[in-house]
Structure formats: C-alpha cells, structure tokens
Design a protein around this motif. Structure first.
Motif, PDB file in Angstrom:
ATOM      1  N   ARG A 195      -3.817 -52.388  -3.370  1.00 15.59           N
ATOM      2  CA  ARG A 195      -4.141 -51.235  -2.518  1.00 15.59           C
ATOM      3  C   ARG A 195      -5.209 -51.589  -1.481  1.00 15.59           C
ATOM      4  O   ARG A 195      -5.806 -50.715  -0.869  1.00 15.59           O
ATOM      5  CB  ARG A 195      -4.603 -50.071  -3.387  1.00 15.59           C
ATOM      6  CG  ARG A 195      -3.574 -49.592  -4.415  1.00 15.59           C
ATOM      7  CD  ARG A 195      -2.535 -48.700  -3.822  1.00 15.59           C
ATOM      8  NE  ARG A 195      -3.023 -47.352  -3.603  1.00 15.59           N
ATOM      9  CZ  ARG A 195      -2.343 -46.397  -2.964  1.00 15.59           C
ATOM     10  NH1 ARG A 195      -1.151 -46.685  -2.463  1.00 15.59           N
ATOM     11  NH2 ARG A 195      -2.861 -45.194  -2.805  1.00 15.59           N
ATOM     12  N   ASN A 196      -5.460 -52.901  -1.328  1.00 15.79           N
ATOM     13  CA  ASN A 196      -6.321 -53.450  -0.282  1.00 15.79           C
ATOM     14  C   ASN A 196      -7.812 -53.270  -0.543  1.00 15.79           C
ATOM     15  O   ASN A 196      -8.630 -53.317   0.374  1.00 15.79           O
ATOM     16  CB  ASN A 196      -5.969 -52.869   1.096  1.00 15.79           C
ATOM     17  CG  ASN A 196      -6.505 -53.723   2.227  1.00 15.79           C
ATOM     18  OD1 ASN A 196      -6.507 -54.954   2.137  1.00 15.79           O
ATOM     19  ND2 ASN A 196      -7.000 -53.087   3.288  1.00 15.79           N
ATOM     20  N   HIS A 197      -8.204 -53.071  -1.788  1.00 11.05           N
ATOM     21  CA  HIS A 197      -9.619 -53.030  -2.115  1.00 11.05           C
ATOM     22  C   HIS A 197     -10.104 -54.439  -2.473  1.00 11.05           C
ATOM     23  O   HIS A 197      -9.316 -55.317  -2.850  1.00 11.05           O
ATOM     24  CB  HIS A 197      -9.874 -52.079  -3.284  1.00 11.05           C
ATOM     25  CG  HIS A 197      -9.473 -50.668  -3.000  1.00 11.05           C
ATOM     26  ND1 HIS A 197     -10.040 -49.923  -1.992  1.00 11.05           N
ATOM     27  CD2 HIS A 197      -8.550 -49.844  -3.593  1.00 11.05           C
ATOM     28  CE1 HIS A 197      -9.490 -48.712  -1.969  1.00 11.05           C
ATOM     29  NE2 HIS A 197      -8.582 -48.640  -2.931  1.00 11.05           N
ATOM     30  N   LYS A 198     -11.399 -54.657  -2.380  1.00  8.84           N
ATOM     31  CA  LYS A 198     -12.026 -55.914  -2.762  1.00  8.84           C
ATOM     32  C   LYS A 198     -12.508 -55.792  -4.205  1.00  8.84           C
ATOM     33  O   LYS A 198     -13.275 -54.876  -4.525  1.00  8.84           O
ATOM     34  CB  LYS A 198     -13.211 -56.230  -1.846  1.00  8.84           C
ATOM     35  CG  LYS A 198     -12.820 -56.610  -0.432  1.00  8.84           C
ATOM     36  CD  LYS A 198     -12.285 -58.031  -0.381  1.00  8.84           C
ATOM     37  CE  LYS A 198     -12.091 -58.487   1.056  1.00  8.84           C
ATOM     38  NZ  LYS A 198     -11.576 -59.872   1.119  1.00  8.84           N
ATOM     39  N   VAL A 199     -12.074 -56.704  -5.052  1.00  7.10           N
ATOM     40  CA  VAL A 199     -12.303 -56.572  -6.488  1.00  7.10           C
ATOM     41  C   VAL A 199     -13.112 -57.747  -7.015  1.00  7.10           C
ATOM     42  O   VAL A 199     -12.838 -58.912  -6.686  1.00  7.10           O
ATOM     43  CB  VAL A 199     -10.958 -56.496  -7.252  1.00  7.10           C
ATOM     44  CG1 VAL A 199     -11.200 -56.440  -8.760  1.00  7.10           C
ATOM     45  CG2 VAL A 199     -10.150 -55.293  -6.788  1.00  7.10           C
ATOM     46  N   VAL A 200     -14.102 -57.432  -7.856  1.00  6.87           N
ATOM     47  CA  VAL A 200     -14.771 -58.444  -8.664  1.00  6.87           C
ATOM     48  C   VAL A 200     -14.496 -58.099 -10.126  1.00  6.87           C
ATOM     49  O   VAL A 200     -14.842 -57.001 -10.588  1.00  6.87           O
ATOM     50  CB  VAL A 200     -16.288 -58.495  -8.404  1.00  6.87           C
ATOM     51  CG1 VAL A 200     -16.937 -59.551  -9.308  1.00  6.87           C
ATOM     52  CG2 VAL A 200     -16.573 -58.797  -6.948  1.00  6.87           C
ATOM     53  N   LEU A 201     -13.848 -59.013 -10.832  1.00  9.23           N
ATOM     54  CA  LEU A 201     -13.478 -58.802 -12.236  1.00  9.23           C
ATOM     55  C   LEU A 201     -14.425 -59.613 -13.118  1.00  9.23           C
ATOM     56  O   LEU A 201     -14.475 -60.840 -13.038  1.00  9.23           O
ATOM     57  CB  LEU A 201     -12.026 -59.229 -12.459  1.00  9.23           C
ATOM     58  CG  LEU A 201     -11.498 -59.182 -13.896  1.00  9.23           C
ATOM     59  CD1 LEU A 201     -11.564 -57.763 -14.456  1.00  9.23           C
ATOM     60  CD2 LEU A 201     -10.058 -59.702 -13.951  1.00  9.23           C
ATOM     61  N   PHE A 202     -15.178 -58.915 -13.961  1.00  9.12           N
ATOM     62  CA  PHE A 202     -16.122 -59.562 -14.866  1.00  9.12           C
ATOM     63  C   PHE A 202     -15.518 -59.681 -16.265  1.00  9.12           C
ATOM     64  O   PHE A 202     -14.961 -58.710 -16.792  1.00  9.12           O
ATOM     65  CB  PHE A 202     -17.417 -58.736 -14.969  1.00  9.12           C
ATOM     66  CG  PHE A 202     -18.197 -58.630 -13.698  1.00  9.12           C
ATOM     67  CD1 PHE A 202     -19.117 -59.606 -13.348  1.00  9.12           C
ATOM     68  CD2 PHE A 202     -18.021 -57.539 -12.839  1.00  9.12           C
ATOM     69  CE1 PHE A 202     -19.857 -59.498 -12.169  1.00  9.12           C
ATOM     70  CE2 PHE A 202     -18.755 -57.430 -11.671  1.00  9.12           C
ATOM     71  CZ  PHE A 202     -19.675 -58.411 -11.333  1.00  9.12           C
TER      72      PHE A 202
ATOM     73  N   MET B 219      -4.028 -63.610  -7.232  1.00 11.83           N
ATOM     74  CA  MET B 219      -3.965 -62.529  -6.252  1.00 11.83           C
ATOM     75  C   MET B 219      -5.159 -62.544  -5.303  1.00 11.83           C
ATOM     76  O   MET B 219      -6.312 -62.616  -5.742  1.00 11.83           O
ATOM     77  CB  MET B 219      -3.885 -61.180  -6.963  1.00 11.83           C
ATOM     78  CG  MET B 219      -3.718 -59.999  -6.031  1.00 11.83           C
ATOM     79  SD  MET B 219      -3.230 -58.507  -6.895  1.00 11.83           S
ATOM     80  CE  MET B 219      -1.531 -58.919  -7.328  1.00 11.83           C
ATOM     81  N   PRO B 220      -4.901 -62.469  -3.995  1.00 10.93           N
ATOM     82  CA  PRO B 220      -6.001 -62.333  -3.027  1.00 10.93           C
ATOM     83  C   PRO B 220      -6.775 -61.037  -3.298  1.00 10.93           C
ATOM     84  O   PRO B 220      -6.252 -60.103  -3.903  1.00 10.93           O
ATOM     85  CB  PRO B 220      -5.282 -62.278  -1.673  1.00 10.93           C
ATOM     86  CG  PRO B 220      -3.929 -62.865  -1.934  1.00 10.93           C
ATOM     87  CD  PRO B 220      -3.587 -62.525  -3.347  1.00 10.93           C
ATOM     88  N   ASN B 221      -7.996 -60.992  -2.841  1.00 18.07           N
ATOM     89  CA  ASN B 221      -8.862 -59.821  -2.993  1.00 18.07           C
ATOM     90  C   ASN B 221      -9.448 -59.678  -4.394  1.00 18.07           C
ATOM     91  O   ASN B 221     -10.110 -58.682  -4.668  1.00 18.07           O
ATOM     92  CB  ASN B 221      -8.151 -58.514  -2.606  1.00 18.07           C
ATOM     93  CG  ASN B 221      -8.073 -58.321  -1.107  1.00 18.07           C
ATOM     94  OD1 ASN B 221      -8.465 -59.206  -0.351  1.00 18.07           O
ATOM     95  ND2 ASN B 221      -7.576 -57.183  -0.682  1.00 18.07           N
ATOM     96  N   ILE B 222      -9.188 -60.642  -5.293  1.00 18.92           N
ATOM     97  CA  ILE B 222      -9.788 -60.578  -6.626  1.00 18.92           C
ATOM     98  C   ILE B 222     -10.671 -61.804  -6.835  1.00 18.92           C
ATOM     99  O   ILE B 222     -10.200 -62.944  -6.777  1.00 18.92           O
ATOM    100  CB  ILE B 222      -8.726 -60.519  -7.743  1.00 18.92           C
ATOM    101  CG1 ILE B 222      -7.842 -59.280  -7.610  1.00 18.92           C
ATOM    102  CG2 ILE B 222      -9.408 -60.520  -9.119  1.00 18.92           C
ATOM    103  CD1 ILE B 222      -6.740 -59.199  -8.643  1.00 18.92           C
ATOM    104  N   GLU B 223     -11.937 -61.550  -7.103  1.00 18.61           N
ATOM    105  CA  GLU B 223     -12.865 -62.607  -7.498  1.00 18.61           C
ATOM    106  C   GLU B 223     -13.112 -62.456  -8.999  1.00 18.61           C
ATOM    107  O   GLU B 223     -13.457 -61.363  -9.468  1.00 18.61           O
ATOM    108  CB  GLU B 223     -14.188 -62.479  -6.748  1.00 18.61           C
ATOM    109  CG  GLU B 223     -15.232 -63.487  -7.192  1.00 18.61           C
ATOM    110  CD  GLU B 223     -16.612 -63.206  -6.618  1.00 18.61           C
ATOM    111  OE1 GLU B 223     -17.592 -63.801  -7.101  1.00 18.61           O
ATOM    112  OE2 GLU B 223     -16.711 -62.355  -5.702  1.00 18.61           O
TER     113      GLU B 223
ATOM    114  N   ILE C  18     -14.864 -54.428 -11.866  1.00 17.91           N
ATOM    115  CA  ILE C  18     -14.111 -54.122 -13.090  1.00 17.91           C
ATOM    116  C   ILE C  18     -14.754 -54.904 -14.228  1.00 17.91           C
ATOM    117  O   ILE C  18     -14.865 -56.133 -14.168  1.00 17.91           O
ATOM    118  CB  ILE C  18     -12.626 -54.471 -12.932  1.00 17.91           C
ATOM    119  CG1 ILE C  18     -12.021 -53.622 -11.810  1.00 17.91           C
ATOM    120  CG2 ILE C  18     -11.881 -54.257 -14.251  1.00 17.91           C
ATOM    121  CD1 ILE C  18     -10.589 -53.948 -11.480  1.00 17.91           C
ATOM    122  N   ILE C  19     -15.176 -54.187 -15.251  1.00 23.69           N
ATOM    123  CA  ILE C  19     -15.870 -54.795 -16.381  1.00 23.69           C
ATOM    124  C   ILE C  19     -14.875 -54.949 -17.530  1.00 23.69           C
ATOM    125  O   ILE C  19     -14.454 -53.971 -18.143  1.00 23.69           O
ATOM    126  CB  ILE C  19     -17.063 -53.933 -16.831  1.00 23.69           C
ATOM    127  CG1 ILE C  19     -17.958 -53.583 -15.641  1.00 23.69           C
ATOM    128  CG2 ILE C  19     -17.868 -54.661 -17.902  1.00 23.69           C
ATOM    129  CD1 ILE C  19     -19.051 -52.579 -15.974  1.00 23.69           C
TER     130      ILE C  19
END
Length: 645
Positions: free
Chosen positions: A403-410, A446-450, A386-387
C-alpha cells in the motif's frame, strides 16, 4: 524467465470446449449465493478473483437441480428455478471477459426420498443423501428430468460445461454401489448395465437438451473406501459404459456421510499430496475419455503426471484460493511467488460446518473482495513500525508495503517466522514449512520493508524514529501453571517441538487441542509411549481447527496407539508420575518421565500497553490482542490493520 510447466500449460479440447491450459478450478460451495439461491455480488467478485489468475476453467459448485426447494435450503444456486438464469448469465459474462471458461456443477438433495431416520442404518450400509433403494421409478425419472432442465438453464445462461457430481455419496454414484443400492429392478446393482442405467439416462437426457453446445463432465469416486463398495475394475467398467456421453472424467475418493472418510475428500496438511493420481492413471489407461484429478495435487505433480500420460489435466480449488495467480506465475517462470495453501481446511470449515461464507487462512482478501473493494488507496505515505516478525507481523509488513507505506519490521530473534517455526517442524506439517519459507522469502524481498533482527523493541527505541504507525504483533505467552515453572520434568510443547527440550521414554501431553494432538503424533513417531490428557471429554480432543483436520489427526493418533484420557485436570508432577483430578474430584496418577504442556497461550496485555503512546496510531494484531491463537486470526487481523492505514 522460462517456465517449467509446458505440459500443464498446453491447451486441451474437451468436446465442444477448448481450454487454454490444463488447470481448472474444482467446484466448491462458497456460500455466496443469496438466501433464495441467486448469484450475488459476492459470488461475482470472488469468481473474478479466481479467474484473473489464468486458470482455464472455473467450475461453480453446488447447483441444486431440485424444484420447489424449501426456504431452509439457503445460499446454494437454485438451478431448479428459471429465475436463476438472469444473474447466472452475468456471472458467465464476467468469466468470459478473462478468457476463461465456466462450468456448472449439478447435484440433487434429499427432499422426498425418505428421511435419514427412516432408512436402514445397520453398520454395513452407509447413510447417503439420496439412497436409490428408496426411490420410486417416478422419482428416478423426476430426478433425470430435473438434471436435464437445470443443464438447459445453465446452457442458456452461457456456461461452457456441465459437471455432474457422482462422487462422495451423491445420487448417480450410489446406483453403482451394491452396498448402497439394494434395488432388484433394472436400476439395481446386479450388473454394470443396470447400475449405470440411471447415469446413462441422465447424461442422455442432458445431451438431448444441450446438444453439442456445452461439454459434459462427470465426477466419480475411484474408491469409496468402504468394504463392499465398487472395486476399481467395476468403476472402470462403469466409465466405459458412460464415456461416450461425457467429455471429461473427474477422479476423486471418499464419502461425505462417513466422518472418518471425509478428510480424504479435502485432505488436511497431514496427508500426502496427489492421493488420487495413481487411481486416475489406472482409469485413464483403460478408457478413451480425458481424465482430470483432484486431491491436493500440486502444479509440479500435475506437470509430471500429464507428461507421463497418467492424467490429461488437473483440478485445483484450495491452492487457487490461496493464490489465484498460481497459473500466471507458472507461465512467467515465477512459481516461487505463489502463496502456498497450508491445507488447514478453514475454507471448508466456514461453509460446511459454520454455514458461513468462504474464507482462506493465508489469503486474507479471498471471499472478502466486496468488503475491500470500496477502500481507497492511502492518501499519504506513512512510516510504519511493526513489532514482531511472526506470521502476523510479516503479513502486516507486506500489506503495508504493498500500500506504499515505509515499513520497519523488528524481530527480537535472529529469524522471522515466530510460532510458525515451531508449527512447521514436524515432518507431517510440510505444507506449513512451505508457507513459512514463502512468507519469509516474500517479506525479505519486498521493497519498502527494512528488517531489523535481534532487536528488543522499547518505547524509547521507537521514539528515535518518529513513526506514524506502530503495529504490535508480538504473539502471546504460553500458559504455564505456577507449580510447573521450576520443574524440570515439565516442558512446554513449543520447546519440545523445536528440539530445545528433551523428553523421556514415557510422555504425558497435557492439552488435547490441535497443537497437543500434533505434538503427541510427533512424539509417537519418535518411538515414545504417549498419553494425551485433557479436562474435556475425549470426543472433543483435537478442537482448535477445521473439523476435517480434527477427524484426521484423531484417526492418526488412534492408529498410532496414543492413549487418550479425558476429564482429567493436572495437579502436580513428581519424579516418575503426574497426579490429576478426575471429574468426580478423585486423584489419579499416570506414570511418566516427562509432562509436556500444551495449554494454549495468553496475550501479555501489559506489554502491549507499553507501546500505546509510541505513535499517533498504535494497533495490536494476531495473538497479542485475542485468545484465538490461529494462523487465520494472525493473517486476517494483520492484513486488515495494514490495509486500512
């Protein structure tokens, strides 16, 4: 964790109805009934969404008591017709499944009491939906019968309480006002006994129909806010006359029919919370009936007011729509998890002005429960980039992670929030700051968010991680005319609001949308001389948000003595003046030290396009894919995109 809401969470007995705590859902018009006035699936699921969060009672709004309604009266529950009982029974069953009580608000609409055009509209008398002055006695008795019959139908359907709407210019309250009620007979306003006669007879007729099987509640205005309206002492005297026939009194203020007062019914972000608590306390001190209060009351305010015996309970609508889990979170010591309402009044805008179903800016699924219900859980966990860490980017990140996806937030800066950092900085936008803090806190926890801050994203950077999905949430660029880009007398509104750009003593703000209006108020509060300018006429100043909020901000600007100038287009800015072209094509100048531009934003389509080949799925959300630069648009487009992955 221990909760700190011991008084709010205590049970309370209201006549025959016992509530498990002291938080009820205020009746609203959700516009979910069928066109012919029956309960539909949308109303059922919206109600389920509210009551699952542990409020003690949900009051269903806008049950019309009139018989033989014309077809143009649509999407309002028709309690004046027997056929409503069947589906309403199912709604009651649903609410009771969740250990919650259900109330039905009843009110009448104008059908045969004289059109607005035929009434006395001189300045000293407000126009209301049904003016008692024009009713015959047969019509009065007919309305009483209609209310009682509707109440009996609601009781048979299974409701636990009946709420009579006597505030905001509704019929029962109008009998109390000498300003509105000009009758000279026994229903006139010459005495409390006479002005209370209609309500007394109405309540008695309902009690005769329902006995002690349901509670009866009454909503009143402590203050109509119109000179010549009933004083608080007269309101208290009125309550004393009717209190033996009711089990709960709701306290509100304001009149729907007077635009300047409408924001006091559904207070915008600019108003204080809990504006009716002190009036409710004065009433409670004089009467025996339990008292509840509306008016943007926070759970913290309610806890304090109940502990101090100012009120007995609280009624909340927008806060519970922003997050139905408010009460459950409080019970389990997790109040900080509750999503805050920003009081943007988009919910009211949708129903009252657009005649559309209820929606919430910050709770994307509220009112759309049936649209989301059939979407299956993701079959595959995806890696999502996510940009942009603004409101849309954070919403997309949280939704995808849920929704159980792995997210990288920039995020290119050193903090999340994006444009909300600007939009929440004014002292009169505290609700927005509360929401921003919540969104950042929940996103970071939140887990799953970097989260990767201080990163400028390029296609090459994304290629290193092989993402399955890229969601572009980069916002939009402010509109700055070419002649303004190198002029140090001209500043962008975002820089001014954030304090990174200074303004002189005399400020001209160009662009009178909601953002420009808020900036004008901020500058005025700093002691500046402010002129607010736009190409549109003055009556359109403040567009861009809900009508109630527009009314409020314009009134505040007028009270602050901000100068309005419509019909002017900015042409140039010199040392001490700005030149405009008016509607006749002539030049006009305004003296100023600084010109602040609030001309809206434009998405950078070329920049968004650079990411189109960075993943199998690439989506753009929020301001970068539309000209609708609103929080509602950012949250909804982001939530939908992430939910459907």
């Amino acid at each position: 964790m221990k909760n700190t809401y011991e008084h709010v969470l205590q049970p309370i007995q209201l006549g025959p109805m016992k509530l498990k705590n002291r938080v009820s859902f205020t009746p609203v018009w959700p516009s979910f009934a069928t066109a012919d006035g029956h309960v539909n699936r949308e109303l059922m699921e919206w109600t389920r969404d509210i009551v699952k969060g542990d409020c003690a009672c949900i009051n269903i709004g806008c049950g019309i008591v009139n018989r033989n309604l014309p077809k143009e009266v649509a999407h309002l529950l028709r309690l004046g017709e027997e056929s409503v009982v069947n589906e309403l029974s199912m709604l009651c069953d649903l609410v009771h499944m969740y250990d919650c009580k259900i109330g039905m608000e009843l009110f009448a609409i104008n059908m045969e009491a004289g059109s607005f055009e035929n009434r006395d509209t001189h300045a000293s008398k407000p126009t209301v939906e049904i003016d008692p002055t024009y009713l015959t006695k047969d019509q009065i008795h007919g309305f009483i019968e209609d209310f009682a019959t509707a109440a009996e139908r609601a009781m048979r359907a299974g409701v636990d309480s009946i709420l009579i709407h006597g505030a905001h210019g509704q019929l029962p309250g109008c009998f109390l006002s000498k300003l509105i009620n000009e009758r000279t007979d026994e229903y006139g306003a010459q005495s409390i006994e006479n002005s209370a006669r209609f309500t007394n007879e109405l309540l008695q007729a309902i009690r005769d129909k329902v006995g002690n099987k349901v509670a009866i509640e009454y909503r009143i205005n402590a203050n109509d806010m119109i000179p010549g309206s009933p004083s608080l002492e007269e309101v208290i005297a009125f309550v004393k006359v009717i209190e033996d026939k009711i089990d709960l009194l709701h306290v509100s203020r304001g009149m729907h029919s007077i635009q300047a007062l409408a924001p006091y019914i559904n207070q915008p972000v600019y108003f204080d919370h809990g504006i009716n608590i002190e009036d409710a306390a004065k009433i409670k001190a004089e009467v025996d009936v339990p008292v509840t209060v509306v008016g943007s009351v926070t759970l913290e305010q309610a806890e304090k007011a109940i502990a101090e015996h100012k009120i007995d309970m609280v009624s909340i609508a927008r806060g519970l729509m922003a997050d139905p889990m408010m009460v459950k979170n409080a019970r389990f010591g997790q109040a900080q998890k509750t999503r805050p309402c920003v009081r943007c009044n988009n919910c009211i805008q949708k129903t009252h002005y657009l005649l559309a179903p209820l929606r919430c800016s910050v709770n994307a699924e509220m009112g759309m429960e049936t649209l989301y219900a059939g979407i299956p859980a993701p079959g595959v966990q995806k890696r999502v980039a996510i940009i942009g860490g603004g409101p849309g980017g954070m919403e997309a990140a949280r939704t995808a992670a849920q929704r159980n996806h792995k997210v990288v937030l920039f995020e290119k800066s050193n903090r999340l929030g994006g444009v909300l950092n600007m939009a929440s900085i004014a002292d009169f936008k505290a609700d927005m700051k509360t929401y921003l803090d919540w969104a950042v806190r929940e996103t970071e926890a939140m887990p799953n968010i970097e989260i990767r801050k201080n990163v400028t994203v390029t296609p090459e950077l994304l290629a290193k991680d092989a993402f399955d999905v890229v969601i572009v949430a980069v916002g939009a660029n402010p509109l700055i005319p070419a002649f303004a880009q190198k002029n140090d007398k001209i500043q962008w509104v975002g820089d001014v609001e954030m304090g990174t750009a200074e303004t002189g003593k005399n400020v001209v703000i160009v662009g009178a949308g909601l953002t420009g209006c808020e900036a004008a108020l901020s500058q005025k509060k700093k002691g500046k001389h402010v002129v607010l300018v736009d190409m549109v006429p003055q009556e359109k100043f403040g567009n861009g948000g809900a009508k109630f909020n527009q009314i409020a901000i314009i009134n505040m600007l007028k009270d602050a003595k901000v100068i309005f100038r419509g019909g002017l287009r900015l042409e140039s800015v010199e040392d001490k003046e700005a030149t405009f072209i008016n509607e006749e094509g002539n030049k006009e100048t305004l003296a100023c030290d600084t010109v602040v531009l609030s001309l809206g934003v434009r998405p950078d389509a070329d920049y968004v396009e650079t990411f189109q080949d960075c993943a199998p799925e690439v989506l753009a959300v929020g301001d970068c894919n539309t000209r609708q630069g609103t929080l509602y648009n950012a949250i909804h487009t982001a939530h939908e995109a992430a939910y459907l992955l």
